[in-house]
Motif scaffolding. Structure first.
Motif, mmCIF file in Angstrom:
data_model
loop_
_atom_site.group_PDB
_atom_site.id
_atom_site.type_symbol
_atom_site.label_atom_id
_atom_site.label_comp_id
_atom_site.label_asym_id
_atom_site.label_seq_id
_atom_site.Cartn_x
_atom_site.Cartn_y
_atom_site.Cartn_z
ATOM 1 N N GLY A 1 -11.046 -11.935 3.846
ATOM 2 C CA GLY A 1 -9.952 -12.212 4.763
ATOM 3 C C GLY A 1 -10.274 -11.659 6.134
ATOM 4 N N PHE A 2 -10.333 -12.563 7.129
ATOM 5 C CA PHE A 2 -10.642 -12.106 8.489
ATOM 6 C C PHE A 2 -9.680 -12.761 9.473
ATOM 7 C CE2 PHE A 2 -13.972 -10.989 11.826
ATOM 8 C CZ PHE A 2 -13.857 -9.631 11.602
ATOM 9 N N GLY A 3 -8.410 -12.833 9.020
ATOM 10 C CA GLY A 3 -7.334 -13.247 9.904
ATOM 11 C C GLY A 3 -6.819 -12.048 10.668
ATOM 12 N N ASN A 4 -5.545 -12.046 10.978
ATOM 13 C CA ASN A 4 -4.986 -10.963 11.794
ATOM 14 C C ASN A 4 -5.164 -9.598 11.143
ATOM 15 O OD1 ASN A 4 -4.142 -12.757 13.767
ATOM 16 N ND2 ASN A 4 -2.113 -13.022 12.875
ATOM 17 N N VAL A 5 -4.868 -9.509 9.840
ATOM 18 C CA VAL A 5 -4.962 -8.214 9.164
ATOM 19 C C VAL A 5 -6.417 -7.796 8.992
ATOM 20 C CG1 VAL A 5 -4.448 -6.931 7.052
ATOM 21 C CG2 VAL A 5 -2.744 -8.496 8.006
ATOM 22 N N GLY A 6 -7.269 -8.725 8.572
ATOM 23 C CA GLY A 6 -8.682 -8.396 8.397
ATOM 24 C C GLY A 6 -9.324 -7.897 9.675
ATOM 25 N N ARG A 7 -8.990 -8.539 10.783
ATOM 26 C CA ARG A 7 -9.550 -8.100 12.068
ATOM 27 C C ARG A 7 -8.976 -6.743 12.477
ATOM 28 N NH1 ARG A 7 -8.422 -13.434 13.250
ATOM 29 N NH2 ARG A 7 -6.909 -12.954 14.876
ATOM 30 N N ASP B 1 -9.192 -7.013 -0.297
ATOM 31 C CA ASP B 1 -8.577 -8.338 -0.263
ATOM 32 C C ASP B 1 -7.373 -8.310 0.663
ATOM 33 O OD1 ASP B 1 -7.378 -10.782 -0.666
ATOM 34 O OD2 ASP B 1 -6.642 -10.310 -2.688
ATOM 35 N N VAL B 2 -7.521 -8.928 1.849
ATOM 36 C CA VAL B 2 -6.387 -9.088 2.759
ATOM 37 C C VAL B 2 -6.110 -10.578 2.971
ATOM 38 C CG1 VAL B 2 -6.581 -6.858 3.903
ATOM 39 C CG2 VAL B 2 -7.937 -8.763 4.753
ATOM 40 N N THR B 3 -6.362 -11.363 1.912
ATOM 41 C CA THR B 3 -6.088 -12.794 1.939
ATOM 42 C C THR B 3 -4.674 -13.057 1.432
ATOM 43 O OG1 THR B 3 -6.755 -13.303 -0.347
ATOM 44 C CG2 THR B 3 -8.513 -13.153 1.321
ATOM 45 N N ASN B 4 -4.315 -14.354 1.391
ATOM 46 C CA ASN B 4 -3.072 -14.797 0.756
ATOM 47 C C ASN B 4 -3.380 -15.622 -0.489
ATOM 48 O OD1 ASN B 4 -1.289 -13.689 2.755
ATOM 49 N ND2 ASN B 4 -1.930 -15.328 4.127
ATOM 50 N N ASP B 5 -4.529 -15.409 -1.076
ATOM 51 C CA ASP B 5 -4.976 -16.194 -2.227
ATOM 52 C C ASP B 5 -4.150 -15.845 -3.463
ATOM 53 O OD1 ASP B 5 -6.299 -17.503 -4.248
ATOM 54 O OD2 ASP B 5 -8.240 -16.547 -3.901
ATOM 55 N N ARG B 6 -3.333 -16.796 -3.919
ATOM 56 C CA ARG B 6 -2.477 -16.555 -5.084
ATOM 57 C C ARG B 6 -3.289 -16.331 -6.356
ATOM 58 N NH1 ARG B 6 2.900 -17.879 -5.256
ATOM 59 N NH2 ARG B 6 2.635 -18.479 -7.429
ATOM 60 N N ASP B 7 -4.492 -16.902 -6.401
ATOM 61 C CA ASP B 7 -5.328 -16.764 -7.589
ATOM 62 C C ASP B 7 -6.313 -15.610 -7.491
ATOM 63 O OD1 ASP B 7 -4.199 -18.939 -8.977
ATOM 64 O OD2 ASP B 7 -5.401 -20.349 -7.814
ATOM 65 N N ALA B 8 -6.115 -14.729 -6.523
ATOM 66 C CA ALA B 8 -7.069 -13.641 -6.304
ATOM 67 C C ALA B 8 -7.139 -12.680 -7.487
ATOM 68 C CB ALA B 8 -6.709 -12.876 -5.030
ATOM 69 N N THR C 1 -6.008 -3.888 -1.812
ATOM 70 C CA THR C 1 -5.444 -5.186 -1.449
ATOM 71 C C THR C 1 -4.096 -5.067 -0.753
ATOM 72 O OG1 THR C 1 -4.900 -7.397 -2.293
ATOM 73 C CG2 THR C 1 -4.282 -5.528 -3.688
ATOM 74 N N SER C 2 -3.815 -6.041 0.097
ATOM 75 C CA SER C 2 -2.483 -6.233 0.673
ATOM 76 C C SER C 2 -1.862 -7.526 0.142
ATOM 77 C CB SER C 2 -2.572 -6.309 2.207
ATOM 78 O OG SER C 2 -3.357 -7.436 2.609
ATOM 79 N N ASN C 3 -2.532 -8.169 -0.793
ATOM 80 C CA ASN C 3 -2.158 -9.487 -1.317
ATOM 81 C C ASN C 3 -1.145 -9.323 -2.451
ATOM 82 O OD1 ASN C 3 -2.105 -12.161 -2.088
ATOM 83 N ND2 ASN C 3 -4.279 -12.296 -2.586
ATOM 84 N N PHE D 1 -2.874 -0.602 -3.561
ATOM 85 C CA PHE D 1 -2.154 -1.742 -2.994
ATOM 86 C C PHE D 1 -0.979 -1.296 -2.122
ATOM 87 C CE2 PHE D 1 -1.203 -0.845 -7.428
ATOM 88 C CZ PHE D 1 0.172 -0.615 -7.426
ATOM 89 N N GLU D 2 -1.149 -0.201 -1.395
ATOM 90 C CA GLU D 2 -0.080 0.310 -0.543
ATOM 91 C C GLU D 2 0.495 -0.757 0.368
ATOM 92 O OE1 GLU D 2 2.682 2.358 0.308
ATOM 93 O OE2 GLU D 2 1.202 3.838 -0.348
ATOM 94 N N ALA D 3 -0.372 -1.577 0.968
ATOM 95 C CA ALA D 3 0.060 -2.510 2.005
ATOM 96 C C ALA D 3 0.769 -3.744 1.455
ATOM 97 C CB ALA D 3 -1.138 -2.939 2.863
ATOM 98 N N THR D 4 0.940 -3.845 0.133
ATOM 99 C CA THR D 4 1.682 -4.988 -0.406
ATOM 100 C C THR D 4 3.178 -4.849 -0.163
ATOM 101 O OG1 THR D 4 1.826 -3.956 -2.601
ATOM 102 C CG2 THR D 4 -0.007 -5.485 -2.222
ATOM 103 N N VAL D 5 3.683 -3.632 0.012
ATOM 104 C CA VAL D 5 5.118 -3.391 0.194
ATOM 105 C C VAL D 5 5.315 -2.497 1.410
ATOM 106 C CG1 VAL D 5 7.250 -2.545 -0.857
ATOM 107 C CG2 VAL D 5 5.462 -3.528 -2.310
ATOM 108 N N MET D 6 6.078 -2.971 2.382
ATOM 109 C CA MET D 6 6.396 -2.202 3.586
ATOM 110 C C MET D 6 5.157 -1.880 4.421
ATOM 111 S SD MET D 6 9.501 0.284 2.213
ATOM 112 C CE MET D 6 9.806 1.024 3.811
ATOM 113 N N ALA D 7 4.145 -2.757 4.375
ATOM 114 C CA ALA D 7 2.941 -2.625 5.211
ATOM 115 C C ALA D 7 2.348 -1.227 5.067
ATOM 116 C CB ALA D 7 3.258 -2.975 6.665
ATOM 117 N N GLY D 8 2.313 -0.457 6.145
ATOM 118 C CA GLY D 8 1.703 0.863 6.074
ATOM 119 C C GLY D 8 2.678 1.980 5.736
#
Length: 334
Positions: free
Chosen positions: A10-16, A98-105, A121-123, A147-154
């Motif tokens: 994942g190299f979108g906004n979060v990955g970058r 994994d900072v993608t939005n891949d549902r099958d990740a 992961t943040s997914n 997976f801290e970033a999955t809920v309430m970001a940081g």
């Protein structure tokens, strides 16, 4: 000094944003934790750039900004057309991110764990549907799965539940977990109609181009499911009750304001019972802007309120990078 090889998906906004933190805080990681990170692969939707000696993150950011895809980097790096599962098996990394939005990740999360790699992961969907399998696999192999970033970001609500309240029994969690719905409802309180409030959220980058996952409550439902898994026991998203904000009317918002309250999309998490629905609230739950809040009730501590930014690339990167450090220290035995 311990060098840790990272593989970034994942190299979108979060990955970058994660890459920028790894660059900007390189000295901090060395001095405070004795860690030196080497990113050996980066994957976006166009392909995977892989260099065992380590990728120049500044150059990667420049390529992505100028061309929009890593596959444009063919002059300096070979670009591979791996599937994610092929990449986690082929690339020699110690921590997969994994900072993608891949549902099958969840499938390649399992592959990474079975290959002896830690995972950060943040997914959300992998955990909302496969928590027990994923966390169980990591525990059996004594590997970090964070997976801290999955809920309430940081904002570290997962860390508090997993690592700090170990002697407490959680009675209930009530939380506002979706920034888009909070923004839309806040704008409706100012007299803006629902459709225009959503449009403003999209223009500001708060809402996705397709905002249904937020407005229908799906995103908050994923997060509430994960909170239940951590605080109580594993369940899946299919077992919870979710209602979004699309049926909230301007009159309902006005009536709530007249009573000194606000309508927010609230997740209520109790053992064996998770529901997400609009509620009239006051006090800590009446957040605004992109803030999230969780009110955790325990038998010993009573009521704990944790509040902070629940969205944004930098804020999410805070949670991801913190987990990268934790995973690296765990693998080192530190």
């Amino acid at each position: 000094m311990r060098e840790v090889r990272l593989s970034l998906f994942g190299f979108g906004n979060v990955g970058r944003a994660v890459a920028e933190v790894l660059i900007g805080k390189e000295a901090l990681f060395r001095e405070k934790y004795g860690l030196e990170f080497r990113v050996v692969s980066i994957s976006d939707t166009s392909g995977t750039v892989w260099l065992p000696e380590g990728i120049d993150l500044r150059e990667a950011l420049m390529v992505k900004e100028n061309f929009g895809r890593l596959s444009a980097w063919t002059n300096d790096y070979e670009v591979y057309n791996f599937t994610p599962e092929e990449a986690v098996r082929e690339i020699d990394a110690e921590v997969v991110i994994d900072v993608t939005n891949d549902r099958d990740a969840w499938r390649w999360h399992l592959a990474a764990l079975r290959d002896g790699k830690g995972l950060v992961t943040s997914n959300k969907p992998p955990l909302a549907f496969h928590y027990e399998e994923l966390v169980g696999e990591a525990e059996r192999r004594n590997l970090p799965y964070l997976f801290e970033a999955t809920v309430m970001a940081g904002t570290p609500v997962i860390g508090i539940l997993r690592e700090n309240l170990l002697g407490d029994s959680v009675k209930r969690i009530k939380a506002v977990l979706n920034a888009t719905t909070t923004f839309v409802l806040s704008r409706m309180e100012q007299g803006i109609d629902f459709e225009n409030a959503v449009k403003q959220a999209q223009e500001l980058g708060i809402a996705e181009r397709d905002p249904r996952g937020d407005l229908l409550g799906t995103d908050a439902g994923y997060k509430a499911t994960i909170l239940h898994c951590v605080a109580f026991k594993p369940i899946t998203f299919d077992e919870i009750s979710v209602k979004g904000i699309v049926e909230v009317t301007a009159d309902e918002v006005k009536r709530a304001l007249a009573r000194g309250r606000k309508i927010r999309l609230v997740a209520t998490v109790e053992e064996g019972n998770v529901r997400v629905a609009p509620e009239e609230v006051e006090g800590p739950l009446a957040v605004s802007s992109n803030e999230n809040v969780a009110v955790i009730e325990t038998d010993l501590l009573g009521e704990l309120v944790i509040r902070g930014a629940g969205a944004g690339p930098k804020e999410t990167a805070s949670g991801v990078v913190s987990d990268i450090v934790k995973a690296s220290l765990a693998l080192r035995g530190g």
